[in-house]
Design a protein around this motif. Sequence first.
Motif, short mmCIF file in Angstrom:
data_model
loop_
_atom_site.label_atom_id
_atom_site.label_comp_id
_atom_site.label_asym_id
_atom_site.label_seq_id
_atom_site.Cartn_x
_atom_site.Cartn_y
_atom_site.Cartn_z
N ASP A 137 1.52 0.92 -0.75
CA ASP A 137 1.60 0.30 -2.07
C ASP A 137 0.25 -0.28 -2.47
OD1 ASP A 137 4.26 0.96 -2.16
OD2 ASP A 137 5.00 -1.06 -1.72
N GLY A 138 -0.45 -0.91 -1.52
CA GLY A 138 -1.75 -1.49 -1.82
C GLY A 138 -2.77 -0.44 -2.20
N ILE A 139 -2.77 0.67 -1.48
CA ILE A 139 -3.69 1.77 -1.80
C ILE A 139 -3.36 2.35 -3.17
CG2 ILE A 139 -4.32 4.13 -1.15
CD1 ILE A 139 -4.15 3.24 1.78
N ALA A 140 -2.07 2.56 -3.43
CA ALA A 140 -1.65 3.11 -4.72
C ALA A 140 -2.05 2.19 -5.87
CB ALA A 140 -0.14 3.35 -4.72
N GLN A 141 -1.90 0.89 -5.68
CA GLN A 141 -2.28 -0.06 -6.72
C GLN A 141 -3.78 -0.05 -6.96
OE1 GLN A 141 -0.62 -3.88 -5.60
NE2 GLN A 141 1.46 -3.05 -5.51
N ALA A 142 -4.57 0.05 -5.89
CA ALA A 142 -6.02 0.10 -6.03
C ALA A 142 -6.44 1.35 -6.81
CB ALA A 142 -6.68 0.08 -4.65
N ILE A 143 -5.76 2.46 -6.54
CA ILE A 143 -6.04 3.71 -7.25
C ILE A 143 -5.69 3.57 -8.73
CG2 ILE A 143 -5.29 6.12 -7.51
CD1 ILE A 143 -4.93 6.15 -4.42
N LYS A 144 -4.51 3.03 -9.01
CA LYS A 144 -4.05 2.87 -10.39
C LYS A 144 -4.95 1.93 -11.17
CE LYS A 144 0.02 1.60 -13.11
NZ LYS A 144 1.44 1.13 -13.07
N LYS A 145 -5.36 0.85 -10.54
CA LYS A 145 -6.21 -0.14 -11.21
C LYS A 145 -7.53 0.46 -11.67
CE LYS A 145 -8.46 -4.61 -10.40
NZ LYS A 145 -8.66 -5.74 -9.44
N ASP B 244 -3.83 -7.12 9.24
CA ASP B 244 -4.42 -5.80 9.48
C ASP B 244 -4.14 -4.87 8.30
OD1 ASP B 244 -5.48 -6.34 12.05
OD2 ASP B 244 -3.51 -6.01 12.95
N ALA B 245 -2.90 -4.91 7.81
CA ALA B 245 -2.54 -4.06 6.67
C ALA B 245 -3.37 -4.42 5.44
CB ALA B 245 -1.04 -4.21 6.37
N ASP B 246 -3.57 -5.71 5.22
CA ASP B 246 -4.38 -6.14 4.08
C ASP B 246 -5.84 -5.71 4.22
OD1 ASP B 246 -2.22 -7.31 2.82
OD2 ASP B 246 -2.59 -9.30 3.67
N VAL B 247 -6.35 -5.73 5.43
CA VAL B 247 -7.73 -5.27 5.67
C VAL B 247 -7.87 -3.80 5.29
CG1 VAL B 247 -9.44 -4.76 7.45
CG2 VAL B 247 -8.32 -6.99 7.42
N ILE B 248 -6.89 -2.99 5.69
CA ILE B 248 -6.93 -1.56 5.36
C ILE B 248 -7.01 -1.36 3.85
CG2 ILE B 248 -5.62 0.61 5.45
CD1 ILE B 248 -4.37 -0.50 8.10
N VAL B 249 -6.17 -2.09 3.12
CA VAL B 249 -6.16 -1.97 1.66
C VAL B 249 -7.48 -2.45 1.07
CG1 VAL B 249 -5.05 -2.77 -0.46
CG2 VAL B 249 -3.65 -2.17 1.53
N ASP B 250 -8.00 -3.58 1.58
CA ASP B 250 -9.26 -4.12 1.05
C ASP B 250 -10.44 -3.18 1.30
OD1 ASP B 250 -8.05 -6.36 0.04
OD2 ASP B 250 -8.66 -7.70 1.67
N VAL B 251 -10.46 -2.56 2.47
CA VAL B 251 -11.55 -1.63 2.77
C VAL B 251 -11.46 -0.41 1.85
CG1 VAL B 251 -12.52 -0.07 4.52
CG2 VAL B 251 -11.90 -2.42 5.13
N PHE B 252 -10.25 0.07 1.62
CA PHE B 252 -10.09 1.20 0.70
C PHE B 252 -10.58 0.83 -0.70
CE2 PHE B 252 -7.55 3.45 -2.52
CZ PHE B 252 -7.93 4.75 -2.23
N ALA B 253 -10.18 -0.35 -1.17
CA ALA B 253 -10.62 -0.79 -2.49
C ALA B 253 -12.15 -0.94 -2.51
CB ALA B 253 -9.96 -2.12 -2.85
N GLY B 254 -12.70 -1.40 -1.38
CA GLY B 254 -14.15 -1.53 -1.29
C GLY B 254 -14.86 -0.20 -1.41
N PHE B 255 -14.25 0.83 -0.86
CA PHE B 255 -14.83 2.18 -1.00
C PHE B 255 -14.84 2.60 -2.46
CE2 PHE B 255 -13.93 6.76 -1.44
CZ PHE B 255 -15.14 7.26 -0.97
N LEU B 256 -13.74 2.38 -3.16
CA LEU B 256 -13.67 2.78 -4.57
C LEU B 256 -14.72 2.05 -5.41
CD1 LEU B 256 -9.82 2.96 -5.24
CD2 LEU B 256 -11.36 4.78 -4.51
#
Length: 465
Positions: free
Chosen positions: A362-370, A439-451
């Motif tokens: 959900d966090g990755i999907a939200q980062a993509i949508k945003k 840990d799950a939040d870190v994964i999402v934050d790193v993905f958002a950081g890549f974007l």
Amino acid sequence: MTTESNEGVVRAKLSDATTGSTQVGQRSKDSFARARLVFPDGTSRVTIERDPAPLYIERGSGSYVFDVDGRRFLDLNCNFTTLIHGHAFAPVVEALSNQLQRGSCFANPTEGEIELAELLCERIPQVDRVRFVNTGTEAVLFAIKAARAFTGRSKIAKIEGAYHGAYDWVEVSQAARPDNWGDDAAPKSTATYRGMPESVLDEVLVLRFNDVEGARRLLALHAGDLAAVVLDPMPSRGGLTPPKPEFIAAVQESARSNGILIVADEVLNLRQGFHGSAARYGLVPDLVTMGKIIGGGLPIGAIGGREDVMEVFDASAGPPLLPQGGTFSANPLSMTAGLVSMRHLDHPAFAHLEALGNIVRDGIAQAIKKRGVSLCVTGAASLFRIHPSKRIPNDYREAYLTPRGASVMKELTRFFAANGIILPYGAAAALSTPMTRADADVIVDVFAGFLDSDQGKLDVIEVQK
């Protein structure tokens, strides 16, 4: 979304992360130089990632691994989804230590194999009897042989792009490409390695995942020759996309009406729930292949299924229809580790993994949508996969990486590594029970950081073209 204590760490890492900063340490480079003198390409598995050298691991603990240069990484590979309890799981370590003092393997059976088989028969639907082998490849190999012995037929059907191990028949069209995979309505059987016998290609019917009408039509056309349909309920290489209910129904109805057995390959996807992935998606197989998580981190494979089908292995009254042995099959170490690991995979453990998986996806999907970028995420339970495409793929063809898409995924993997996370390249990422909400939040934050990074913005813009 991260906790305050964790947020500063993540942001500090992201601020220092740049493309190319994932170069492996000197000791890994030195190890790879040594390895190239004794292995054909410097490794013993084609699946080892290198950029340009592999990351050599010194030890693992919980959800983390430490390389030989002393760096720590959150492990989303988990030895290709095997380590559902992470590394050096204390109950398994203790049980193995005790078993090693009593012996590592015998020519005779042990009570441990009965206990693990009892657990699997009790937990996994349609598993009345079990035979243990040493790998997932062996499990699939013997399941297909069992289907042939039971039906008297030789051909099989499989899903295009799905991976089922290193057995010629299931390797057909495992790595099909746009230039050889054939018509959309009738996929071509393609060779995976040079010299694969033409006769093998002729004995495999290739289906597209989630192609309802194609499955009905092709299975009916070849019904008289097919022993089995080999089906991973959610093929990782096919996009890690859930099956359509109507596709599952089409396969089952076609198989049942034509005397074709269904082999559910759950070597990877058994981790999707307490009862496995077939039960999750409504698939009712005749045979089930298992591996990875049922070994507690040690080599293992298992074939399970209906009692009448599994009787092909029965040697109690004379030569069986299908002989099956193996020097290390049901060895005490794998049985011990597997039993302890599976006992700790109770309902709360699966609920924890499901919750973590939902947070990450959900966090990755939200980062993509945003950000409105052309990426998407698929998966279920403790598994996820990111795709360089705006549309969620239905099958292998739609998930196939273009050169530009492959470049995006490589940069994403590098960015994750630069931020202390091992993200598999172009494959399923796996969570483990030691992982936490942080840990799950870190994964999402790193993905958002890549974007938000310069490289991420460039790659996503390019892939949109």
